[in-house]
Design an enzyme around this catalytic site. Structure first.
Site, PDB file in Angstrom:
ATOM      1  CB  CYS A 145      -0.837  -0.019   1.185  1.00 51.70           C
ATOM      2  SG  CYS A 145      -2.113   1.370   1.348  1.00 51.70           S
ATOM      3  CB  CYS A 189      -1.187  31.082 -25.210  1.00 58.02           C
ATOM      4  SG  CYS A 189      -2.923  31.111 -26.016  1.00 58.02           S
TER       5      CYS A 189
END
Length: 367
Positions: free
Chosen positions: A171, A200
């Site tokens: 885990c 952009c």
């Protein structure tokens, strides 16, 4: 195509692209920054290596300098992140999981299973040395702590409730892991794909659509911890995702070297989380590498540019392992071609294209 990258970059000043987002927050509090990202952005740091197997012993002060705060808390002080964080716990993408603190190989995707606990779970480790263990009696419980076999960083715990054939459940904290996907073979062997971000995506997309050898350019998002974020969510700067373009190119007509030459010409790689007036991690300068070749080529060019002092400041472009690409909505695709009359296209994109055309005149697609 063989001209030196420095000849290209010295012909014209850097193109200061202004991004198209509407929200310019400068801080991202939910982005998972790994040691890989920190060290790659600081080439002088000698600690990171995804191939070195030599034991790594650093002082707490040294670890604190190298690791991001969230990774430091987990790796060095056995903190535990929230379950169901991000998508790693349920991802079935094929690839390899590495220690995010030192780059040591820990698990393969074939050893992973989806557990209801909400943390990345594995039934077996990569080899007998990749993960080591010690008793953990904290919080009034008797557990087995799992540590990186190279740097002793805390990864999570080992339980006896996993699936066959081992019956074990490793885990793990997702923040403790870096994931590098396997290279997906392409029947069209001449084609290769690279994902990059330079502010952009309308501007970057418009440039690469004119480069000879580029087959397709798609605007979208990559990086971060949110699955399939929307444009509006990315613009807030809280998803960790960056505006990027996914470039598919024909390796018989262009190559990675030229793709990166264009990349380091059409944006400013020295401004951290900023392009022009727009700020935020969504506008960061970033290369998402899918192969070791892409990573090494990018590292080599960055090192050359920094050594030659091509820019007045050091390059801050991050190299991040590619995990997923999320295509932006249709109205974001081919934005310049579809909106040439818009003020943004005329005032911001068009001047960049004109300069790009002059620098790479011989490499423009024939119309």
């Amino acid at each position: 195509m063989q001209k030196s990258i420095f000849n290209y970059l010295l012909l014209f000043p850097m193109f200061m692209l202004t991004a198209c987002g509407q929200n310019n927050k400068t801080e991202n509090k939910t982005t998972k920054t790994t040691a890989m990202e920190n060290v790659i952005s600081k080439p002088e740091n000698p600690y990171y290596s995804n191939t070195d197997t030599k034991k790594l012993e650093l002082s707490d002060t040294e670890w604190k300098k190298v690791l991001s705060p969230d990774l430091y808390a987990v790796a060095r002080h056995a903190d535990t992140e929230r379950s169901f964080t991000g998508t790693m716990w349920k991802s079935d993408t094929k690839g390899t999981y590495y220690c995010a603190a030192c780059g040591y190989k820990l698990f393969k995707s074939e050893q992973k299973f989806v557990s209801s606990c909400g943390w990345p779970s594995f039934f077996e480790q990569e080899n007998k040395n990749s993960v080591i263990f010690k008793s953990d009696n904290s919080f009034g419980m008797q557990r087995t702590e799992a540590l990186c076999g190279r740097c002793n960083s805390h990864l999570g715990h080992l339980f006896d409730d996993g699936p066959e054939p081992t019956g074990k459940r490793y885990c793990m904290n997702a923040v403790s892991l870096d994931f590098v996907p396997d290279v997906v073979s392409n029947n069209k062997s001449n084609l290769e794909t690279i994902v990059i971000g330079g502010g952009c995506y309308w501007c970057v997309e418009a440039v690469y659509e004119q480069l000879e050898g580029v087959e397709k350019v798609v605007s979208g998002f990559s990086g971060g911890t949110f699955e399939n974020p929307s444009y509006e969510e990315v613009c807030t700067g809280t998803t960790g995702a960056a505006e990027v373009v996914q470039i598919t190119f024909d390796k018989t007509k262009t190559n990675l070297d030229e793709i990166f030459k264009v990349f380091f010409t059409v944006h400013d790689p020295t401004t951290l989380n900023r392009q022009g007036a727009d700020a935020g991690t969504q506008y960061r300068s970033v290369i998402f590498y899918a192969t070791e070749e892409q990573k090494k080529t990018a590292e080599s060019i960055i090192a050359e540019l920094n050594k030659a002092n091509v820019y007045s400041s050091k390059i801050v472009t991050t190299l991040e392992p590619f995990k997923a690409f999320y295509k932006a909505k249709d109205y974001h695709q081919n934005y310049y071609e579809n909106n040439k009359d818009q003020p943004y296209c005329q005032l911001v994109i068009q001047p960049k294209l004109e300069k790009f055309g002059k620098v790479f005149k011989s490499r423009l697609k024939k119309k």
